[in-house]
Design a protein around this motif. Structure first.
Motif, PDB file in Angstrom:
ATOM      1  N   ALA A 190     -42.651  32.931 -50.559  1.00 54.47           N
ATOM      2  CA  ALA A 190     -41.968  32.668 -51.949  1.00 54.47           C
ATOM      3  C   ALA A 190     -43.129  33.043 -53.003  1.00 54.47           C
ATOM      4  CB  ALA A 190     -40.999  31.738 -52.125  1.00 54.47           C
ATOM      5  N   CYS A 219     -42.182  30.726 -60.361  1.00 51.65           N
ATOM      6  CA  CYS A 219     -40.884  31.085 -59.863  1.00 51.65           C
ATOM      7  C   CYS A 219     -39.907  31.416 -60.819  1.00 51.65           C
ATOM      8  CB  CYS A 219     -40.289  30.133 -59.045  1.00 51.65           C
ATOM      9  SG  CYS A 219     -38.813  30.400 -58.205  1.00 51.65           S
ATOM     10  N   VAL A 229     -44.411  28.293 -51.091  1.00 49.08           N
ATOM     11  CA  VAL A 229     -43.914  28.595 -52.526  1.00 49.08           C
ATOM     12  C   VAL A 229     -45.140  28.556 -53.527  1.00 49.08           C
ATOM     13  CG1 VAL A 229     -42.359  27.585 -54.203  1.00 49.08           C
ATOM     14  CG2 VAL A 229     -41.755  27.175 -51.924  1.00 49.08           C
ATOM     15  N   GLU A 289     -33.755  35.163 -54.100  1.00 42.67           N
ATOM     16  CA  GLU A 289     -34.173  35.651 -52.794  1.00 42.67           C
ATOM     17  C   GLU A 289     -34.636  34.571 -51.824  1.00 42.67           C
ATOM     18  OE1 GLU A 289     -36.414  39.650 -51.255  1.00 42.67           O
ATOM     19  OE2 GLU A 289     -37.037  38.681 -53.068  1.00 42.67           O
ATOM     20  N   THR A 290     -35.512  33.799 -52.208  1.00 41.97           N
ATOM     21  CA  THR A 290     -35.930  32.655 -51.346  1.00 41.97           C
ATOM     22  C   THR A 290     -34.862  31.915 -50.372  1.00 41.97           C
ATOM     23  OG1 THR A 290     -37.927  32.350 -52.518  1.00 41.97           O
ATOM     24  CG2 THR A 290     -37.275  30.756 -50.950  1.00 41.97           C
ATOM     25  N   VAL A 301     -42.138  27.211 -45.051  1.00 43.38           N
ATOM     26  CA  VAL A 301     -42.209  27.890 -46.405  1.00 43.38           C
ATOM     27  C   VAL A 301     -43.394  27.901 -47.342  1.00 43.38           C
ATOM     28  CG1 VAL A 301     -40.515  28.173 -48.471  1.00 43.38           C
ATOM     29  CG2 VAL A 301     -39.653  27.836 -46.442  1.00 43.38           C
ATOM     30  N   GLU A 313     -40.966  37.758 -46.864  1.00 40.47           N
ATOM     31  CA  GLU A 313     -41.549  37.804 -48.203  1.00 40.47           C
ATOM     32  C   GLU A 313     -40.388  37.847 -49.118  1.00 40.47           C
ATOM     33  OE1 GLU A 313     -44.306  40.822 -49.653  1.00 40.47           O
ATOM     34  OE2 GLU A 313     -44.369  41.650 -47.863  1.00 40.47           O
ATOM     35  N   ALA A 314     -40.316  36.706 -50.389  1.00 37.97           N
ATOM     36  CA  ALA A 314     -39.365  36.541 -51.362  1.00 37.97           C
ATOM     37  C   ALA A 314     -39.991  36.843 -52.687  1.00 37.97           C
ATOM     38  CB  ALA A 314     -38.478  35.609 -51.243  1.00 37.97           C
ATOM     39  N   LEU A 334     -33.951  31.924 -46.471  1.00 40.61           N
ATOM     40  CA  LEU A 334     -33.660  30.578 -45.991  1.00 40.61           C
ATOM     41  C   LEU A 334     -32.738  30.628 -44.966  1.00 40.61           C
ATOM     42  CD1 LEU A 334     -35.036  27.801 -45.690  1.00 40.61           C
ATOM     43  CD2 LEU A 334     -33.366  27.142 -47.265  1.00 40.61           C
ATOM     44  N   LEU A 377     -42.000  32.096 -44.437  1.00 39.78           N
ATOM     45  CA  LEU A 377     -41.424  32.543 -45.564  1.00 39.78           C
ATOM     46  C   LEU A 377     -42.368  32.308 -46.848  1.00 39.78           C
ATOM     47  CD1 LEU A 377     -39.122  33.958 -47.242  1.00 39.78           C
ATOM     48  CD2 LEU A 377     -37.813  31.780 -47.398  1.00 39.78           C
ATOM     49  N   LEU A 379     -34.985  23.915 -51.725  1.00 41.09           N
ATOM     50  CA  LEU A 379     -35.305  24.027 -50.270  1.00 41.09           C
ATOM     51  C   LEU A 379     -35.208  22.478 -49.579  1.00 41.09           C
ATOM     52  CD1 LEU A 379     -38.368  26.299 -50.907  1.00 41.09           C
ATOM     53  CD2 LEU A 379     -36.330  27.036 -49.755  1.00 41.09           C
ATOM     54  N   ARG A 406     -48.796  37.431 -53.507  1.00 35.11           N
ATOM     55  CA  ARG A 406     -47.826  37.480 -52.461  1.00 35.11           C
ATOM     56  C   ARG A 406     -48.535  38.343 -51.240  1.00 35.11           C
ATOM     57  NH1 ARG A 406     -43.502  39.225 -54.635  1.00 35.11           N
ATOM     58  NH2 ARG A 406     -43.717  41.335 -54.077  1.00 35.11           N
TER      59      ARG A 406
END
Length: 92
Positions: free
Chosen positions: A20, A68, A64, A49-50, A62, A43-44, A54, A18, A80, A27
């Motif tokens: 993020a 953000c 990150v 959205e992440t 993940v 993708e987030a 999840l 994932l 997380l 991204r």
């Protein structure tokens, strides 16, 4: 989200990653770079959205991004980690 066992390989023996990251260009680069190696890359754009993804896709790893916009990368990393103590987290 409960604790999960060690990473389970997805289709074709590949891990689900994932990504993020708020910045679209970064991204996209991360997804293009990770896809050939890991296969299933999701993708987030932000923290909310992440956290939704999840739960939905149960990634093995993940990544990150430092930006953000809705909750800040440090807060997202804490959320997380609270969701899963053993989920590998990487800050890009």
């Amino acid at each position: 989200m409960g604790e999960r066992p060690r990473p389970s390989f997805g289709p074709g023996g590949r891990l689900t990653v994932l990504v993020a990251e708020a910045e679209t260009a970064l991204r996209e680069v991360l997804v293009r770079t990770l896809s050939p190696r890991f296969g299933n890359v999701v993708e987030a754009e932000d923290g909310a959205e992440t956290l939704t993804l999840l739960e939905r896709c149960r990634p093995d790893i993940v990544v990150v991004g430092a930006r953000c916009p809705d909750m800040g990368a440090p807060s997202l990393l804490v959320a997380l980690r609270q969701a899963s103590r053993h989920l590998p987290l990487f800050l890009a």
